[in-house]
Structure formats: C-alpha cells, structure tokens
Scaffold this motif. Structure first.
Motif, PDB file in Angstrom:
ATOM      1  N   LYS A  13      32.915  46.548  45.169  1.00  0.00           N
ATOM      2  CA  LYS A  13      32.299  46.685  46.494  1.00  0.00           C
ATOM      3  C   LYS A  13      31.824  45.326  47.010  1.00  0.00           C
ATOM      4  CE  LYS A  13      32.190  51.267  46.598  1.00  0.00           C
ATOM      5  NZ  LYS A  13      33.456  51.801  46.940  1.00  0.00           N
ATOM      6  N   LYS A  14      31.375  44.458  46.081  1.00  0.00           N
ATOM      7  CA  LYS A  14      30.878  43.145  46.497  1.00  0.00           C
ATOM      8  C   LYS A  14      32.019  42.128  46.541  1.00  0.00           C
ATOM      9  CE  LYS A  14      29.690  41.736  41.847  1.00  0.00           C
ATOM     10  NZ  LYS A  14      28.775  41.049  40.995  1.00  0.00           N
ATOM     11  N   LYS A  15      31.785  41.054  47.281  1.00  0.00           N
ATOM     12  CA  LYS A  15      32.781  39.996  47.421  1.00  0.00           C
ATOM     13  C   LYS A  15      32.795  39.141  46.157  1.00  0.00           C
ATOM     14  CE  LYS A  15      34.012  35.987  50.071  1.00  0.00           C
ATOM     15  NZ  LYS A  15      33.389  34.765  50.471  1.00  0.00           N
ATOM     16  N   ILE A  16      33.976  38.909  45.627  1.00  0.00           N
ATOM     17  CA  ILE A  16      34.176  38.040  44.475  1.00  0.00           C
ATOM     18  C   ILE A  16      35.073  36.901  44.935  1.00  0.00           C
ATOM     19  CG2 ILE A  16      35.142  37.843  42.159  1.00  0.00           C
ATOM     20  CD1 ILE A  16      34.381  40.817  41.801  1.00  0.00           C
ATOM     21  N   GLU A  17      34.609  35.674  44.726  1.00  0.00           N
ATOM     22  CA  GLU A  17      35.358  34.522  45.212  1.00  0.00           C
ATOM     23  C   GLU A  17      36.578  34.256  44.327  1.00  0.00           C
ATOM     24  OE1 GLU A  17      34.600  29.972  46.727  1.00  0.00           O
ATOM     25  OE2 GLU A  17      32.895  31.186  46.105  1.00  0.00           O
ATOM     26  N   VAL A  18      37.724  34.187  44.988  1.00  0.00           N
ATOM     27  CA  VAL A  18      38.996  33.930  44.316  1.00  0.00           C
ATOM     28  C   VAL A  18      39.687  32.792  45.058  1.00  0.00           C
ATOM     29  CG1 VAL A  18      41.255  34.896  43.730  1.00  0.00           C
ATOM     30  CG2 VAL A  18      39.213  36.326  43.564  1.00  0.00           C
ATOM     31  N   HIS A  19      40.291  31.880  44.292  1.00  0.00           N
ATOM     32  CA  HIS A  19      41.003  30.749  44.886  1.00  0.00           C
ATOM     33  C   HIS A  19      42.465  30.762  44.483  1.00  0.00           C
ATOM     34  CE1 HIS A  19      37.379  27.859  45.609  1.00  0.00           C
ATOM     35  NE2 HIS A  19      37.179  29.051  46.125  1.00  0.00           N
ATOM     36  N   PHE A  20      43.296  30.274  45.386  1.00  0.00           N
ATOM     37  CA  PHE A  20      44.709  30.017  45.129  1.00  0.00           C
ATOM     38  C   PHE A  20      44.921  28.520  45.344  1.00  0.00           C
ATOM     39  CE2 PHE A  20      49.044  29.546  46.949  1.00  0.00           C
ATOM     40  CZ  PHE A  20      49.762  29.860  45.809  1.00  0.00           C
ATOM     41  N   HIS A  21      45.180  27.802  44.273  1.00  0.00           N
ATOM     42  CA  HIS A  21      45.343  26.343  44.315  1.00  0.00           C
ATOM     43  C   HIS A  21      44.197  25.667  45.067  1.00  0.00           C
ATOM     44  CE1 HIS A  21      49.210  26.452  42.370  1.00  0.00           C
ATOM     45  NE2 HIS A  21      49.627  27.358  43.237  1.00  0.00           N
ATOM     46  N   GLY A  22      42.968  26.099  44.768  1.00  0.00           N
ATOM     47  CA  GLY A  22      41.784  25.476  45.350  1.00  0.00           C
ATOM     48  C   GLY A  22      41.358  26.009  46.702  1.00  0.00           C
ATOM     49  N   THR A  23      42.141  26.888  47.286  1.00  0.00           N
ATOM     50  CA  THR A  23      41.822  27.455  48.595  1.00  0.00           C
ATOM     51  C   THR A  23      41.252  28.853  48.423  1.00  0.00           C
ATOM     52  OG1 THR A  23      43.630  26.230  49.625  1.00  0.00           O
ATOM     53  CG2 THR A  23      42.786  28.130  50.840  1.00  0.00           C
ATOM     54  N   PRO A  24      40.078  29.135  49.022  1.00  0.00           N
ATOM     55  CA  PRO A  24      39.529  30.490  48.923  1.00  0.00           C
ATOM     56  C   PRO A  24      40.432  31.494  49.647  1.00  0.00           C
ATOM     57  CG  PRO A  24      38.045  29.045  50.174  1.00  0.00           C
ATOM     58  CD  PRO A  24      39.222  28.239  49.777  1.00  0.00           C
TER      59      PRO A  24
END
Length: 59
Positions: A13-24
């Motif tokens: 339910k909460k936002k989890i920060e995920v990056h792809f090659h340094g980009t959120p």
C-alpha cells in the motif's frame, strides 16, 4: 531485484522507492513469463519501458 520481491512491492500500500539504472521508476506491472516489468520514470510518466526485473534496485 528478484521477482518475488517485485510482486511484494506491487502488493504494498505504501510507496517503495525503486530505481532503474539510477532513475526512480514506478512499476506498473510484472510479466512472469519474460521476467520483465513495465515501468515509467517518476519524472516522466509518459515514457514507459519494459525492463528486466534483475535491472531494478530497491532503494
């Protein structure tokens, strides 16, 4: 990232920060057959990409 963690993040339910090659990025959906995810940059939601789950990093 592994596919099980990706599925957990999609259920959260909460936002989890995920990056792809340094980009959120925001994960839109997961394809278990190809082990890829449809994502878009948080800064540019119009630009969608199909990426390998292994290339995603939880921050």
């Amino acid at each position: 990232m592994d596919s099980e963690r990706l599925k957990e993040i999609l259920r959260e339910k909460k936002k989890i920060e995920v990056h792809f090659h340094g980009t959120p990025v925001w994960i839109k959906k997961f394809d278990s057959c190809s082990q890829t995810a449809l994502v878009h940059s948080i800064l540019n939601p119009v630009h969608q990409m199909q990426v390998k789950v292994d290339d995603l990093k939880e921050v």
